[in-house]
Design a protein around this motif. Structure first.
Motif, PDB file in Angstrom:
ATOM      1  N   LEU A 258      56.184 -17.726 -39.832  1.00 32.46           N
ATOM      2  CA  LEU A 258      57.598 -17.043 -39.528  1.00 32.46           C
ATOM      3  C   LEU A 258      57.341 -16.446 -38.207  1.00 32.46           C
ATOM      4  O   LEU A 258      56.710 -15.523 -37.894  1.00 32.46           O
ATOM      5  CB  LEU A 258      57.802 -16.003 -40.431  1.00 32.46           C
ATOM      6  CG  LEU A 258      58.138 -16.061 -41.776  1.00 32.46           C
ATOM      7  CD1 LEU A 258      58.730 -14.973 -42.897  1.00 32.46           C
ATOM      8  CD2 LEU A 258      59.636 -17.305 -41.936  1.00 32.46           C
ATOM      9  N   PRO A 259      58.694 -16.768 -37.164  1.00 33.40           N
ATOM     10  CA  PRO A 259      58.346 -16.150 -35.972  1.00 33.40           C
ATOM     11  C   PRO A 259      58.457 -14.581 -35.871  1.00 33.40           C
ATOM     12  O   PRO A 259      58.053 -13.971 -34.972  1.00 33.40           O
ATOM     13  CB  PRO A 259      59.888 -16.894 -35.292  1.00 33.40           C
ATOM     14  CG  PRO A 259      60.023 -18.041 -35.961  1.00 33.40           C
ATOM     15  CD  PRO A 259      59.552 -17.859 -37.297  1.00 33.40           C
ATOM     16  N   GLU A 260      59.197 -14.168 -36.991  1.00 31.25           N
ATOM     17  CA  GLU A 260      59.549 -12.778 -37.085  1.00 31.25           C
ATOM     18  C   GLU A 260      58.066 -11.996 -37.209  1.00 31.25           C
ATOM     19  O   GLU A 260      57.658 -11.039 -36.679  1.00 31.25           O
ATOM     20  CB  GLU A 260      60.469 -11.962 -37.869  1.00 31.25           C
ATOM     21  CG  GLU A 260      61.639 -12.633 -37.674  1.00 31.25           C
ATOM     22  CD  GLU A 260      61.949 -14.065 -38.029  1.00 31.25           C
ATOM     23  OE1 GLU A 260      62.968 -14.668 -37.577  1.00 31.25           O
ATOM     24  OE2 GLU A 260      60.967 -14.685 -38.745  1.00 31.25           O
ATOM     25  N   ALA A 261      57.244 -12.711 -38.050  1.00 33.06           N
ATOM     26  CA  ALA A 261      55.803 -12.178 -38.347  1.00 33.06           C
ATOM     27  C   ALA A 261      54.782 -12.241 -37.088  1.00 33.06           C
ATOM     28  O   ALA A 261      54.121 -11.321 -36.963  1.00 33.06           O
ATOM     29  CB  ALA A 261      55.158 -13.004 -39.591  1.00 33.06           C
TER      30      ALA A 261
ATOM     31  N   TRP B 243      61.222 -16.282 -52.664  1.00 39.12           N
ATOM     32  CA  TRP B 243      61.253 -15.092 -51.871  1.00 39.12           C
ATOM     33  C   TRP B 243      62.489 -14.870 -50.927  1.00 39.12           C
ATOM     34  O   TRP B 243      62.958 -13.636 -50.661  1.00 39.12           O
ATOM     35  CB  TRP B 243      59.746 -14.901 -50.914  1.00 39.12           C
ATOM     36  CG  TRP B 243      58.771 -14.790 -51.713  1.00 39.12           C
ATOM     37  CD1 TRP B 243      57.824 -15.613 -52.011  1.00 39.12           C
ATOM     38  CD2 TRP B 243      58.069 -13.739 -52.073  1.00 39.12           C
ATOM     39  NE1 TRP B 243      56.823 -15.234 -52.755  1.00 39.12           N
ATOM     40  CE2 TRP B 243      56.816 -13.548 -52.860  1.00 39.12           C
ATOM     41  CE3 TRP B 243      58.483 -12.369 -52.163  1.00 39.12           C
ATOM     42  CZ2 TRP B 243      56.141 -12.977 -53.500  1.00 39.12           C
ATOM     43  CZ3 TRP B 243      57.833 -11.384 -52.751  1.00 39.12           C
ATOM     44  CH2 TRP B 243      56.526 -11.659 -53.365  1.00 39.12           C
ATOM     45  N   TYR B 244      63.061 -15.929 -50.607  1.00 41.19           N
ATOM     46  CA  TYR B 244      64.286 -16.208 -49.761  1.00 41.19           C
ATOM     47  C   TYR B 244      64.627 -17.262 -49.561  1.00 41.19           C
ATOM     48  O   TYR B 244      63.891 -18.274 -50.075  1.00 41.19           O
ATOM     49  CB  TYR B 244      63.957 -15.404 -48.299  1.00 41.19           C
ATOM     50  CG  TYR B 244      62.790 -16.461 -47.288  1.00 41.19           C
ATOM     51  CD1 TYR B 244      63.270 -17.410 -46.684  1.00 41.19           C
ATOM     52  CD2 TYR B 244      61.485 -16.118 -47.482  1.00 41.19           C
ATOM     53  CE1 TYR B 244      62.227 -18.099 -46.032  1.00 41.19           C
ATOM     54  CE2 TYR B 244      60.530 -16.715 -46.906  1.00 41.19           C
ATOM     55  CZ  TYR B 244      60.964 -17.879 -46.181  1.00 41.19           C
ATOM     56  OH  TYR B 244      60.122 -18.414 -45.449  1.00 41.19           O
TER      57      TYR B 244
ATOM     58  N   ARG C 206      66.676 -11.946 -42.987  1.00 36.40           N
ATOM     59  CA  ARG C 206      66.853 -10.565 -43.808  1.00 36.40           C
ATOM     60  C   ARG C 206      66.004 -10.524 -45.010  1.00 36.40           C
ATOM     61  O   ARG C 206      65.441  -9.517 -45.396  1.00 36.40           O
ATOM     62  CB  ARG C 206      68.192 -10.241 -43.950  1.00 36.40           C
ATOM     63  CG  ARG C 206      68.683  -8.792 -44.528  1.00 36.40           C
ATOM     64  CD  ARG C 206      69.891  -8.423 -44.701  1.00 36.40           C
ATOM     65  NE  ARG C 206      70.446  -9.416 -45.900  1.00 36.40           N
ATOM     66  CZ  ARG C 206      70.395  -9.319 -47.257  1.00 36.40           C
ATOM     67  NH1 ARG C 206      69.906  -8.552 -47.652  1.00 36.40           N
ATOM     68  NH2 ARG C 206      70.971 -10.263 -47.975  1.00 36.40           N
ATOM     69  N   LEU C 207      66.505 -11.612 -45.779  1.00 35.00           N
ATOM     70  CA  LEU C 207      65.750 -11.610 -47.119  1.00 35.00           C
ATOM     71  C   LEU C 207      64.109 -11.763 -47.232  1.00 35.00           C
ATOM     72  O   LEU C 207      63.342 -11.354 -47.979  1.00 35.00           O
ATOM     73  CB  LEU C 207      66.142 -12.588 -47.979  1.00 35.00           C
ATOM     74  CG  LEU C 207      67.751 -12.310 -48.465  1.00 35.00           C
ATOM     75  CD1 LEU C 207      68.574 -13.309 -49.519  1.00 35.00           C
ATOM     76  CD2 LEU C 207      67.613 -10.863 -49.502  1.00 35.00           C
ATOM     77  N   ALA C 208      63.862 -12.610 -46.277  1.00 34.68           N
ATOM     78  CA  ALA C 208      62.243 -12.840 -45.936  1.00 34.68           C
ATOM     79  C   ALA C 208      61.667 -11.334 -45.638  1.00 34.68           C
ATOM     80  O   ALA C 208      60.546 -11.100 -46.314  1.00 34.68           O
ATOM     81  CB  ALA C 208      62.283 -13.832 -44.684  1.00 34.68           C
TER      82      ALA C 208
END
Length: 225
Positions: A148-151, A72-73, A87-89
């Protein structure tokens, strides 16, 4: 009778393998997501070990890293842990969200019974979608993954996440995504109003009959509810 289509299908935006369910007009949908560097064949054998009521799709990740190797990334493993391309994630998360909608529409699955099951990077993506789009999934299985921290930062609000079933299984001997990362994931997820089940096993970065049995029981219990 159940049947398996084990040649890659691409009527949708992502290549996938498919196992048909027992006769059902609107079957529950289970989407399998492999780890980085693998492909849609990696988890497909699980379809025969899990509840036969599922329409099961084993998906190939969209980025090619080599012959038969997808993800996925991109990810780099450092002494401080795994570092992914954020970004790709995010692009991958959006592609998975699109695929879920396509799969429900194309195969006539029940949109209220969509489950994600991922291993390693596939587990990371499963959890990312579950936390950010709980309206699309009925639950997620996180096998040897991390958060994922972003999630976590962009998760849905507590009202939308309340009661969302999550099963996380991890090996205490995992040297790829360590048990410390899994325990930190568990700590953060425990602050949310999820229906969270967390299990540790004496294994590395792989599955065992014991861990798969736990996954199978958990999924069947969700359908039986």
């Amino acid at each position: 009778m159940d049947s398996i289509r084990n040649t890659p299908q691409k009527p949708l935006s992502l290549v996938h393998l498919m196992q048909f369910p027992r006769q059902s007009p609107r079957p529950p949908l289970l989407i399998l997501l492999h780890g980085v560097g693998s492909n849609e064949h990696d988890l497909f054998d699980l379809a025969g070990l899990l509840d036969p009521r599922f329409l099961t799709l084993s998906v190939r990740s969209p980025i090619t890293f080599g012959p038969g190797a997808y993800g996925w990334y991109p990810v780099t493993f450092t002494p401080q842990g795994a570092v992914g391309d954020t970004r790709l994630a995010e692009e991958g998360r959006q592609k998975l969200i699109t695929f879920i909608g396509e799969a429900v529409d194309t195969y006539g699955a029940d949109p209220r019974q969509v489950y994600l099951l991922g291993f390693s990077q596939g587990a990371i993506m499963s959890l990312a979608v579950a936390l950010t789009r709980p309206d699309l999934v009925a639950g997620a299985v996180v096998m040897s993954g991390r958060l994922l921290p972003e999630a976590f930062a962009h998760r849905a609000d507590d009202a939308a996440l309340r009661g969302l079933p999550i099963l996380a299984v991890h090996g205490v001997l995992d040297t790829v995504l360590t048990i410390a990362e899994a325990r930190e994931m568990n700590r953060k997820l425990s602050t949310l109003p999820l229906d969270l089940t967390y299990r540790e096993y004496g294994m590395g970065h792989h599955t065992t009959p014991e861990s798969i049995s736990e996954v199978s029981r958990w999924l069947t219990a969700r359908l039986d509810r």
